[in-house]
Design a protein around this motif. Sequence first.
Motif, PDB file in Angstrom:
ATOM      1  N   ARG A 193       0.838  -1.194   0.000  1.00 25.52           N
ATOM      2  CA  ARG A 193       0.000   0.000   0.000  1.00 25.52           C
ATOM      3  C   ARG A 193       0.878   1.251   0.000  1.00 25.52           C
ATOM      4  NH1 ARG A 193      -0.502   4.227   1.786  1.00 25.52           N
ATOM      5  NH2 ARG A 193       1.145   3.667   3.264  1.00 25.52           N
ATOM      6  N   ARG A 194       0.916   1.920  -1.103  1.00 27.22           N
ATOM      7  CA  ARG A 194       1.731   3.122  -1.236  1.00 27.22           C
ATOM      8  C   ARG A 194       0.889   4.251  -1.814  1.00 27.22           C
ATOM      9  NH1 ARG A 194       7.101   2.817  -1.551  1.00 27.22           N
ATOM     10  NH2 ARG A 194       6.853   5.035  -1.044  1.00 27.22           N
ATOM     11  N   THR A 195       1.372   5.464  -1.654  1.00 25.93           N
ATOM     12  CA  THR A 195       0.725   6.618  -2.262  1.00 25.93           C
ATOM     13  C   THR A 195       1.154   6.694  -3.727  1.00 25.93           C
ATOM     14  OG1 THR A 195       0.626   7.834  -0.176  1.00 25.93           O
ATOM     15  CG2 THR A 195       0.530   9.128  -2.200  1.00 25.93           C
ATOM     16  N   ILE A 196       0.200   6.435  -4.609  1.00 26.92           N
ATOM     17  CA  ILE A 196       0.459   6.430  -6.049  1.00 26.92           C
ATOM     18  C   ILE A 196      -0.205   7.648  -6.675  1.00 26.92           C
ATOM     19  CG2 ILE A 196       0.248   5.148  -8.201  1.00 26.92           C
ATOM     20  CD1 ILE A 196       1.972   3.713  -6.141  1.00 26.92           C
ATOM     21  N   TYR A 197       0.607   8.558  -7.206  1.00 27.57           N
ATOM     22  CA  TYR A 197       0.066   9.756  -7.835  1.00 27.57           C
ATOM     23  C   TYR A 197      -0.141   9.586  -9.340  1.00 27.57           C
ATOM     24  CZ  TYR A 197       0.860  12.324  -3.504  1.00 27.57           C
ATOM     25  OH  TYR A 197       0.810  12.751  -2.207  1.00 27.57           O
ATOM     26  N   ALA A 198       0.660   8.744  -9.966  1.00 28.27           N
ATOM     27  CA  ALA A 198       0.532   8.533 -11.420  1.00 28.27           C
ATOM     28  C   ALA A 198      -0.500   7.433 -11.650  1.00 28.27           C
ATOM     29  CB  ALA A 198       1.875   8.151 -12.023  1.00 28.27           C
ATOM     30  N   LEU A 199      -1.758   7.849 -11.777  1.00 33.05           N
ATOM     31  CA  LEU A 199      -2.877   6.918 -11.914  1.00 33.05           C
ATOM     32  C   LEU A 199      -3.473   6.989 -13.312  1.00 33.05           C
ATOM     33  CD1 LEU A 199      -4.656   7.652  -8.514  1.00 33.05           C
ATOM     34  CD2 LEU A 199      -3.295   5.633  -9.079  1.00 33.05           C
ATOM     35  N   GLY A 200      -4.016   5.864 -13.762  1.00 33.36           N
ATOM     36  CA  GLY A 200      -4.676   5.808 -15.065  1.00 33.36           C
ATOM     37  C   GLY A 200      -5.980   5.050 -14.980  1.00 33.36           C
ATOM     38  N   LYS A 201      -6.577   4.805 -16.132  1.00 37.23           N
ATOM     39  CA  LYS A 201      -7.890   4.163 -16.202  1.00 37.23           C
ATOM     40  C   LYS A 201      -7.817   2.701 -16.639  1.00 37.23           C
ATOM     41  CE  LYS A 201     -10.038   8.619 -17.341  1.00 37.23           C
ATOM     42  NZ  LYS A 201     -10.509   8.900 -15.973  1.00 37.23           N
ATOM     43  N   LYS A 202      -6.615   2.138 -16.712  1.00 35.00           N
ATOM     44  CA  LYS A 202      -6.452   0.792 -17.265  1.00 35.00           C
ATOM     45  C   LYS A 202      -6.556  -0.287 -16.170  1.00 35.00           C
ATOM     46  CE  LYS A 202      -2.441   1.689 -19.267  1.00 35.00           C
ATOM     47  NZ  LYS A 202      -2.187   3.116 -19.017  1.00 35.00           N
ATOM     48  N   VAL A 203      -7.606  -0.243 -15.389  1.00 37.82           N
ATOM     49  CA  VAL A 203      -7.811  -1.278 -14.379  1.00 37.82           C
ATOM     50  C   VAL A 203      -8.517  -2.473 -15.019  1.00 37.82           C
ATOM     51  CG1 VAL A 203      -7.920   0.411 -12.499  1.00 37.82           C
ATOM     52  CG2 VAL A 203     -10.015  -0.317 -13.629  1.00 37.82           C
TER      53      VAL A 203
ATOM     54  N   GLU B 155       0.447   3.829 -13.084  1.00 39.72           N
ATOM     55  CA  GLU B 155       1.207   4.235 -14.267  1.00 39.72           C
ATOM     56  C   GLU B 155       2.677   4.460 -13.955  1.00 39.72           C
ATOM     57  OE1 GLU B 155      -0.293   4.208 -17.305  1.00 39.72           O
ATOM     58  OE2 GLU B 155      -1.951   3.394 -16.117  1.00 39.72           O
ATOM     59  N   GLN B 156       2.963   4.711 -12.694  1.00 43.42           N
ATOM     60  CA  GLN B 156       4.351   4.873 -12.243  1.00 43.42           C
ATOM     61  C   GLN B 156       4.396   4.533 -10.762  1.00 43.42           C
ATOM     62  OE1 GLN B 156       6.255   8.551 -13.428  1.00 43.42           O
ATOM     63  NE2 GLN B 156       7.613   8.508 -11.667  1.00 43.42           N
ATOM     64  N   PRO B 157       5.301   3.672 -10.335  1.00 38.73           N
ATOM     65  CA  PRO B 157       5.324   3.267  -8.923  1.00 38.73           C
ATOM     66  C   PRO B 157       5.780   4.394  -8.005  1.00 38.73           C
ATOM     67  CG  PRO B 157       7.223   2.375 -10.076  1.00 38.73           C
ATOM     68  CD  PRO B 157       6.357   3.007 -11.125  1.00 38.73           C
ATOM     69  N   ALA B 158       5.487   4.217  -6.735  1.00 35.54           N
ATOM     70  CA  ALA B 158       5.950   5.177  -5.735  1.00 35.54           C
ATOM     71  C   ALA B 158       7.456   5.061  -5.561  1.00 35.54           C
ATOM     72  CB  ALA B 158       5.248   4.915  -4.404  1.00 35.54           C
ATOM     73  N   GLY B 159       8.062   6.118  -5.082  1.00 35.35           N
ATOM     74  CA  GLY B 159       9.500   6.103  -4.825  1.00 35.35           C
ATOM     75  C   GLY B 159       9.827   5.359  -3.545  1.00 35.35           C
ATOM     76  N   GLU B 160      11.097   5.329  -3.216  1.00 40.09           N
ATOM     77  CA  GLU B 160      11.558   4.656  -2.006  1.00 40.09           C
ATOM     78  C   GLU B 160      10.976   5.362  -0.783  1.00 40.09           C
ATOM     79  OE1 GLU B 160      13.523   1.428  -0.464  1.00 40.09           O
ATOM     80  OE2 GLU B 160      13.449   2.012  -2.589  1.00 40.09           O
ATOM     81  N   LYS B 161      10.528   4.573   0.174  1.00 35.87           N
ATOM     82  CA  LYS B 161       9.945   5.137   1.392  1.00 35.87           C
ATOM     83  C   LYS B 161      11.000   5.231   2.476  1.00 35.87           C
ATOM     84  CE  LYS B 161       5.894   4.787   4.358  1.00 35.87           C
ATOM     85  NZ  LYS B 161       4.588   4.125   4.551  1.00 35.87           N
ATOM     86  N   GLU B 162      11.081   6.383   3.123  1.00 36.08           N
ATOM     87  CA  GLU B 162      12.048   6.590   4.192  1.00 36.08           C
ATOM     88  C   GLU B 162      11.372   6.437   5.548  1.00 36.08           C
ATOM     89  OE1 GLU B 162      13.945  10.334   3.693  1.00 36.08           O
ATOM     90  OE2 GLU B 162      14.837   9.822   1.753  1.00 36.08           O
ATOM     91  N   PHE B 163      12.115   5.924   6.503  1.00 34.67           N
ATOM     92  CA  PHE B 163      11.590   5.723   7.850  1.00 34.67           C
ATOM     93  C   PHE B 163      12.500   6.425   8.855  1.00 34.67           C
ATOM     94  CE2 PHE B 163      10.296   2.061   5.330  1.00 34.67           C
ATOM     95  CZ  PHE B 163       8.932   1.981   5.600  1.00 34.67           C
ATOM     96  N   MET B 164      11.874   7.046   9.855  1.00 30.12           N
ATOM     97  CA  MET B 164      12.658   7.661  10.916  1.00 30.12           C
ATOM     98  C   MET B 164      13.256   6.570  11.795  1.00 30.12           C
ATOM     99  SD  MET B 164       9.564   9.168  13.292  1.00 30.12           S
ATOM    100  CE  MET B 164      10.674   9.926  14.479  1.00 30.12           C
ATOM    101  N   ASP B 165      14.272   6.935  12.566  1.00 26.25           N
ATOM    102  CA  ASP B 165      14.922   5.971  13.448  1.00 26.25           C
ATOM    103  C   ASP B 165      13.919   5.407  14.447  1.00 26.25           C
ATOM    104  OD1 ASP B 165      17.336   6.362  12.218  1.00 26.25           O
ATOM    105  OD2 ASP B 165      18.044   7.837  13.684  1.00 26.25           O
TER     106      ASP B 165
END
Length: 200
Positions: free
Chosen positions: A12-22, A181-191
Amino acid sequence: MSSQYLDLVEKRRTIYALGKKVTQTPDEIVELAERAIELSPSAFNNQTTRAVFLFNENHDKLWDLTLERLRPEVPTEEAFKSTQAKIEGFKAAFGTILFYTDTDVVKEFENNFALYADNFADWAEQGQGNAQFNVWTAFANEGIGANLQHYNPLIDDEVKAAFNIPDNWKLRAQLPFGSIEQPAGEKEFMDREDRFKVLK
């Protein structure tokens, strides 16, 4: 320990590049989301979360009216172009879920359980988080991308009029979803040392 659940949560990631090809139909998507919401926990099982599913021209209408409502709020034309590009990204998605809280149910429980009255609004928000996360994760498991937006309360009146929303439903979030349409980038975590405290 089994990591199957956490593997799903990680998808589950925040995906901003979305399309209609479901590959799923609107009915299949609605059934999946409704079930995820039904299975989500809520305080006293009061089930305060409501959802409105927007597809096709209704989906487009939401983001068109959002853009127009934001126009007078954005200070410069250059800034508005950036806002417009963001809204067009949401509009490019397959659909949107509007998440609401039924305030009549919140008030009912405040009256019926006076000892906990001050908590029911907060608990309804926790219920929202549970429902939104479960839908978002269920979508991820089916290869559907999504991101969570909060243009409320700016757009509340326009959305209410456009989609005949009951007066006692309070808008809490918008979840545009569609093909990734484009995956989310690398997720960073705090210590972890700064976030968690373990007492043994």
